[in-house]
Design an enzyme around this catalytic site. Structure first.
Site, PDB file in Angstrom:
ATOM      1  N   LEU A  37       0.819  -1.220   0.000  1.00 57.72           N
ATOM      2  CA  LEU A  37       0.000   0.000   0.000  1.00 57.72           C
ATOM      3  C   LEU A  37       0.850   1.267   0.000  1.00 57.72           C
ATOM      4  O   LEU A  37       1.883   1.347   0.666  1.00 57.72           O
ATOM      5  CB  LEU A  37      -0.908   0.001   1.243  1.00 57.72           C
ATOM      6  CG  LEU A  37      -1.839  -1.218   1.366  1.00 57.72           C
ATOM      7  CD1 LEU A  37      -2.685  -1.097   2.642  1.00 57.72           C
ATOM      8  CD2 LEU A  37      -2.734  -1.382   0.148  1.00 57.72           C
ATOM      9  N   HIS A  41      -3.395   4.195  -2.434  1.00 58.78           N
ATOM     10  CA  HIS A  41      -4.379   3.330  -1.770  1.00 58.78           C
ATOM     11  C   HIS A  41      -5.016   4.049  -0.583  1.00 58.78           C
ATOM     12  O   HIS A  41      -6.210   3.921  -0.326  1.00 58.78           O
ATOM     13  CB  HIS A  41      -3.716   2.050  -1.249  1.00 58.78           C
ATOM     14  CG  HIS A  41      -3.122   1.175  -2.313  1.00 58.78           C
ATOM     15  ND1 HIS A  41      -1.766   1.013  -2.452  1.00 58.78           N
ATOM     16  CD2 HIS A  41      -3.698   0.417  -3.265  1.00 58.78           C
ATOM     17  CE1 HIS A  41      -1.537   0.186  -3.460  1.00 58.78           C
ATOM     18  NE2 HIS A  41      -2.686  -0.192  -3.971  1.00 58.78           N
ATOM     19  N   GLN A  65      -4.634 -12.589 -12.641  1.00 61.32           N
ATOM     20  CA  GLN A  65      -4.465 -11.412 -13.499  1.00 61.32           C
ATOM     21  C   GLN A  65      -3.019 -11.226 -13.953  1.00 61.32           C
ATOM     22  O   GLN A  65      -2.694 -10.227 -14.596  1.00 61.32           O
ATOM     23  CB  GLN A  65      -5.020 -10.152 -12.838  1.00 61.32           C
ATOM     24  CG  GLN A  65      -4.262  -9.651 -11.621  1.00 61.32           C
ATOM     25  CD  GLN A  65      -5.031  -8.570 -10.880  1.00 61.32           C
ATOM     26  OE1 GLN A  65      -6.016  -8.830 -10.200  1.00 61.32           O
ATOM     27  NE2 GLN A  65      -4.586  -7.323 -10.984  1.00 61.32           N
ATOM     28  N   GLY A 152      -8.698   3.310  -8.070  1.00 63.88           N
ATOM     29  CA  GLY A 152      -7.897   4.450  -8.510  1.00 63.88           C
ATOM     30  C   GLY A 152      -8.038   4.678 -10.008  1.00 63.88           C
ATOM     31  O   GLY A 152      -8.188   3.735 -10.782  1.00 63.88           O
TER      32      GLY A 152
HETATM   33  O1  PAF Z   1      -5.832  -2.584  -9.053  1.00 62.56           O
HETATM   34  C1  PAF Z   1      -5.510  -3.576  -8.361  1.00 62.56           C
HETATM   35  O2  PAF Z   1      -4.744  -3.490  -7.395  1.00 62.56           O
HETATM   36  C2  PAF Z   1      -6.062  -4.937  -8.741  1.00 62.56           C
HETATM   37  O3  PAF Z   1      -6.181  -5.067 -10.130  1.00 62.56           O
HETATM   38  C3  PAF Z   1      -7.384  -5.270  -8.036  1.00 62.56           C
HETATM   39  C4  PAF Z   1      -8.479  -4.307  -8.445  1.00 62.56           C
HETATM   40  C5  PAF Z   1      -7.196  -5.206  -6.532  1.00 62.56           C
HETATM   41  C6  PAF Z   1      -7.838  -6.686  -8.407  1.00 62.56           C
HETATM   42  O4  PAF Z   1      -6.906  -7.644  -8.027  1.00 62.56           O
END
Ligand code: PAF
EC number: 6.3.2.1
Length: 283
Positions: A37, A41, A65, A152
């Protein structure tokens, strides 16, 4: 010392914690994160606290992802520092599941989106990315049932994709985009900035400078095509390998030919060394 937020790691304990929150008729905000963070954040958490009576922050480095060649293994994991920051920011609940909770053995479901997820921006360079994001964010919404969720604007296409998904699937959550938080020299805050060497870090603000310069020229009436090709050259001259530098409609993400096609958003993604940075700016 501010009181530590409640940390939950299993679905039954999440359900119990949510019942306690909901019992007090609280409005609930969710801030989904992958940890590591930074001020960006914390700006989401601060906005969340203004708009809801209880704030949940999820911390989960989501494997789906990341492509196999990407940085899932080395993605910064800074749990103790994250916890201290969230205590300071007065988050109420931290949802920190492990991979087997989010993706139990035999997990076989994906949420896949079209529209903004196929805008030929991030999806061109990270084809796996959005279905990983929507699947995990969809799960987080179902698990936490927030009234609002905050993302964000740095991940601008992601914000549009998640907004589309929440509306299309009637998830009953309002998505709120929060402006980018920048370092003093303009570099957009990102958990991946820690990968930059000193020399790369010194060059990195060129992305924002170029966005600002291009937006200024467009507002002054310069021709979009010329502005964009000058900007692309400036970014490459600063030592980046450019993935894209694009002018898009800020809502639909369709290509913009001039400010008349607006509102226009400029979006950039470029690699410096092995680190890929993204940024964007409204014109
Ligand atoms: O933006 C991010 O940190 C990630 O893509 C999220 C939205 C937490 C999903 O894993």
């Amino acid at each position: 010392m501010p009181p530590a937020p409640t940390v939950v790691r299993t679905l039954p304990s999440l359900r119990r914690a949510l019942e306690r929150l909901r019992a007090r008729r609280a409005t609930v905000a969710l801030v989904p994160t992958m940890g590591a963070l930074h001020e960006g954040h914390l700006a989401l958490v601060r906005q969340a606290k203004k708009r809801a009576s209880r704030v949940i922050v999820s911390i989960f480095v989501n494997p789906t992802q990341f492509a196999p060649h990407e940085d899932f293994g080395s993605y910064p994991r800074t749990w103790k520092a994250d916890l201290a920051k969230l205590a300071e920011a007065k988050a109420d609940l931290i949802w920190r599941p492990d991979v087997s909770t989010m993706y139990p053995r035999d997990f076989a479901t994906r949420i896949s989106t079209e529209g903004p997820a196929m805008a030929d921006l991030e999806d061109r360079f990270r084809p796996h990315f959005f279905s990983g994001v929507t699947t995990v964010v969809g799960k987080l919404f179902i698990q936490c049932r927030p009234d609002i969720a905050l993302f964000g604007q740095k991940d601008y296409q992601q914000l549009k994709v998640v907004t589309r998904m929440a509306a299309d699937l009637d998830l009953g959550v309002k998505i709120i985009g929060v402006p980018i938080v920048r370092e003093r020299d303009g570099l957009a805050m990102s958990s991946r900035n820690v990968y930059l060497s000193n020399e790369q870090r010194a060059r990195a603000p060129a992305l924002y400078r170029t966005l600002k310069d291009a937006a200024g020229r467009l507002r002054n009436g310069d021709h979009l095509e010329a502005v964009m090709s000058d900007g692309a050259r400036t970014i490459e001259d600063a030592g980046f390998s450019l993935d894209y530098f694009e002018a898009r409609h800020a809502e639909t993400l369709s290509p913009a030919g001039s400010l008349k096609d607006g509102p226009v958003r400029l979006l950039v993604a470029a690699k410096i060394g092995d680190t890929r940075l993204i940024d964007n700016l409204g014109v």
